[in-house]
Design a protein around this motif. Structure first.
Motif, mmCIF file in Angstrom:
data_model
loop_
_atom_site.group_PDB
_atom_site.id
_atom_site.type_symbol
_atom_site.label_atom_id
_atom_site.label_comp_id
_atom_site.label_asym_id
_atom_site.label_seq_id
_atom_site.Cartn_x
_atom_site.Cartn_y
_atom_site.Cartn_z
ATOM 1 N N PHE A 96 0.838 -1.194 0.000
ATOM 2 C CA PHE A 96 0.000 0.000 0.000
ATOM 3 C C PHE A 96 0.876 1.248 0.000
ATOM 4 O O PHE A 96 2.112 1.177 0.017
ATOM 5 N N ALA A 97 0.213 2.422 -0.012
ATOM 6 C CA ALA A 97 0.890 3.715 0.060
ATOM 7 C C ALA A 97 1.970 3.844 -1.006
ATOM 8 O O ALA A 97 3.114 4.173 -0.728
ATOM 9 N N PHE A 98 1.576 3.602 -2.248
ATOM 10 C CA PHE A 98 2.485 3.683 -3.402
ATOM 11 C C PHE A 98 2.558 5.121 -3.880
ATOM 12 O O PHE A 98 1.544 5.786 -4.067
ATOM 13 N N ILE A 99 3.787 5.638 -4.074
ATOM 14 C CA ILE A 99 3.980 6.962 -4.681
ATOM 15 C C ILE A 99 5.089 6.845 -5.717
ATOM 16 O O ILE A 99 6.006 6.041 -5.569
ATOM 17 N N ILE A 100 5.001 7.635 -6.778
ATOM 18 C CA ILE A 100 5.992 7.565 -7.850
ATOM 19 C C ILE A 100 6.257 8.959 -8.409
ATOM 20 O O ILE A 100 5.348 9.783 -8.521
ATOM 21 N N ASP A 101 7.522 9.217 -8.727
ATOM 22 C CA ASP A 101 7.933 10.404 -9.468
ATOM 23 C C ASP A 101 8.238 9.941 -10.889
ATOM 24 O O ASP A 101 9.251 9.298 -11.138
ATOM 25 N N GLU A 102 7.354 10.255 -11.827
ATOM 26 C CA GLU A 102 7.499 9.715 -13.187
ATOM 27 C C GLU A 102 8.725 10.255 -13.912
ATOM 28 O O GLU A 102 9.261 9.603 -14.802
ATOM 29 N N THR A 103 9.178 11.455 -13.521
ATOM 30 C CA THR A 103 10.373 11.993 -14.181
ATOM 31 C C THR A 103 11.616 11.202 -13.806
ATOM 32 O O THR A 103 12.566 11.120 -14.587
ATOM 33 N N GLU A 104 11.612 10.613 -12.614
ATOM 34 C CA GLU A 104 12.749 9.811 -12.163
ATOM 35 C C GLU A 104 12.474 8.312 -12.273
ATOM 36 O O GLU A 104 13.387 7.497 -12.062
ATOM 37 N N ASN A 105 11.212 7.944 -12.578
ATOM 38 C CA ASN A 105 10.807 6.539 -12.613
ATOM 39 C C ASN A 105 11.161 5.814 -11.320
ATOM 40 O O ASN A 105 11.637 4.668 -11.322
#
Length: 632
Positions: A384-393
């Motif tokens: 759970f509690a998934f977060i992502i920065d797409e610019t850094e993948n």
């Protein structure tokens, strides 16, 4: 004989006293259970069970108490006893939780059997909700997942969020700053918010969040506004130093917001949001990229399950709308929570109400379809509690996959590029011979050309470094052959598609729409603009006109019979103009090679003339374009 009767009577009295004592103990455990003191209630339930007492209520409460603390092996054991010995008294929710517990143990066939019983014992509406939540579409990708070194053994660390150059997370670790309160739910200290530095992928230097946010009770799952001046977070119902409970004496969760003047100022006293209510929990705040929408989880009335995802509109930190449920396409009969919206506006969340790997799994809303993230992001434990920065993948998630069910940890991940190879084979559909020097184009779903080239002498064209997970249009053409196209969803290490071209002989009077097997160039009702699907077909006409530079065509546009005859004639002319203009402007075709006009409803293909009742599909057949070959 009298002695025997006296003995039996005495034994009966002892049995009755024992049963009464066990029932009193069960009542005491139920009070603790209702107050979410699951560890304390478990101890009493287990003691009563060890003494030989058995009932549907006891087995069900044991299953529930272990389930809510993510101890799925124990939950499955007690739910199993309930189903086996008291089948007539099993609630639909217990069938559902038993199914999810079995899924966490990878006993998938048994899990499906319990889901069937769940659906058989629920209303049609509830059953359809589960159908909508049963997606098993997986988002593939290669992930490298690592447990952070800042996790503290024996305590829960979870719920990381981006916090400038740091991360902000919740932890039960005892820093010794205050006298430690113990939470009855799991017998761990209450949560506080902490920060940690992030540098070069390494996370270190854990510090308790400064300012007025942390209290002696729970604070967790925080999200900071884009400008860094507001912090939304989850806290127990604890406002102005007063600990409040619901009517049944249960302390619920609420969302609070704290403000600060600038990035160097401490967080001020928090205020609770007006969407809160002491009778139900409101938690897990998340913000849209522009800060105009606040997403959250709640078990408030009007939901589909144990907790649902909701949203409200924001202006500053002011709520501008009533809470809106995200609907049955997202929410399930289970627990849906931990929303996160990425910089690109993609919604991620966790749920135990879907067909995943087990426990809470992480899902993403991808083009209006809910998809599961594959392992190693998800596991058979709670994720759970998934977060992502797409610019850094890269990003973070929380899971109890490595420890005791009550011990959550934070993991970092890097999404590594998923690259594959697409091999296109072009053949003659009559002889099956390979066609060398055939033109190949590969386009994305937006019809944007990614690469083009000619096939080899062996009739193959290879496209390397193509991204996985996407769908592509592969178009092949060759002089004296038809133009054909295939749709392919790429995945894995290598993908291969074969396109068969038909030898063609173009003669005067031919309709290219028939010769090229074009999909009809449809127009929306009462419109003359080129639709995306029509643009794809017109590209094929452009291609054949480029292959045959002496080819001249007459474009003939038609409408259906609805509307005034004179108006339809004018409408068909506008459509004709749009079609010809597209071929000239997008294809670079000389205007002298094109002629045409609109025919209105004068050349219908079926009986759908004025006054005749027809379906939309029948009318659409008449809204068409023809491409008739003319003499040079």
């Amino acid at each position: 004989m009298k002695q025997l009767i006296l003995f039996l009577t005495f034994a009966s009295v002892l049995t009755s006293l024992s049963v009464n004592a066990q029932e009193r103990e069960l009542e005491r455990a139920n009070k603790k259970f209702d107050q979410y003191a699951f560890v304390d209630s478990q101890k009493i339930y287990l003691k009563v069970a060890e003494e030989g007492y058995a009932s549907a209520e006891l087995f069900g409460k044991l299953g529930d108490s272990f389930y809510y603390n993510a101890d799925y092996p124990e939950a499955a054991q007690w739910y199993g006893k309930l189903v086996q010995e008291y089948a007539a008294q099993v609630s639909p929710e217990q069938y559902f939780r038993y199914a999810q517990s079995l899924r966490a143990l990878e006993r998938y066939d048994e899990s499906l059997e319990m889901i069937a019983l769940y659906k058989a014992n629920t209303s049609a509406d509830d059953s359809s909700v589960y159908e909508n939540s049963g997606s098993q579409d997986y988002v593939s990708g290669t992930y490298k997942v690592e447990k952070l070194k800042i996790n503290k053994a024996g305590y829960s660390d979870f719920g990381a969020s981006f916090y400038g150059d740091q991360i902000l997370f919740a932890s039960t670790r005892d820093t010794g700053t205050f006298s430690t309160k113990i939470h009855l739910w799991n017998k761990q200290p209450f949560l506080d918010l902490y920060t940690a530095d992030v540098e070069g992928g390494a996370v270190s230097n854990v510090q308790k969040l400064g300012g007025a946010v942390n209290t002696p009770y729970h604070e967790s799952n925080a999200v900071m506004s884009k400008d860094g001046t507001k912090l939304y977070f989850t806290r127990n119902n604890f406002t102005n130093d007063q600990f409040r409970t619901s009517k049944n004496r249960t302390n619920k969760l609420k969302i609070y917001v704290s403000s600060r003047a600038d990035l160097n100022s401490p967080w001020g006293e928090a205020k609770e949001l007006p969407i809160n209510n002491s009778e139900y929990s409101t938690s897990h705040p998340a913000l849209s990229p522009d800060g105009s929408i606040l997403y959250f989880a709640s078990d408030r009335p009007g939901g589909y399950g144990e907790s649902d995802l909701w949203k409200v509109s924001l202006e500053g930190d002011s709520i501008q709308s009533q809470p809106v449920n995200l609907g049955s396409a997202i929410n399930t009969p289970g627990r849906d929570g931990f929303p996160f919206v990425s910089k690109e506006g993609v919604l991620y969340f966790s749920s135990d109400g879907r067909a995943g790997l087990g426990g809470l799994d992480i899902f993403v809303l991808d083009n209006d379809v809910v998809k599961t993230l594959e392992a190693p992001i998800n596991s058979t434990a709670d994720d759970f509690a998934f977060i992502i920065d797409e610019t850094e993948n890269s990003g973070y998630l929380s899971s109890n996959r490595a420890n005791d069910p009550l011990d959550d940890d934070i993991y970092s991940f890097i999404k590594q590029p998923c690259e594959t190879v697409l091999i296109v084979n072009v053949i003659d559909n009559v002889t099956n011979q390979s066609l060398g020097e055939a033109q190949v184009e590969i386009r994305n779903e937006d019809n944007k050309l990614l690469i083009s080239g000619l096939t080899s002498d062996q009739g193959t064209f290879t496209f390397s470094q193509i991204a996985c997970e996407d769908t592509y249009f592969v178009r092949a053409s060759k002089t004296e052959y038809s133009t054909e196209e295939e749709n392919i969803a790429v995945s894995g290490d290598q993908n291969e598609v074969t396109i068969a071209l038909s030898p063609k002989r173009i003669k005067v009077g031919d309709d290219l729409a028939m010769l090229l097997a074009l999909e009809p160039i449809y127009f929306d009702f009462d419109k003359s603009n080129i639709r995306p699907d029509a643009a794809i077909e017109l590209e094929k006409v452009i291609q054949i006109m480029k292959e045959y530079p002496d080819l001249h065509i007459d474009v003939r546009s038609h409408t259906d019979s609805r509307g005034n005859d004179e108006y339809n004639m004018a409408l068909s002319q506008r459509r004709n103009d749009s079609t010809i203009q597209y071929i000239i402007e997008k294809g670079g075709i000389d205007a002298s090679r094109l002629s045409g006009r609109g025919y209105g409803e004068s050349q219908l293909l079926n009986e759908c003339s004025n006054g005749v009742s027809c379906t939309e599909e029948q009318h659409q057949l008449n809204r068409r374009s023809q491409f008739i070959v003319l003499e040079d």
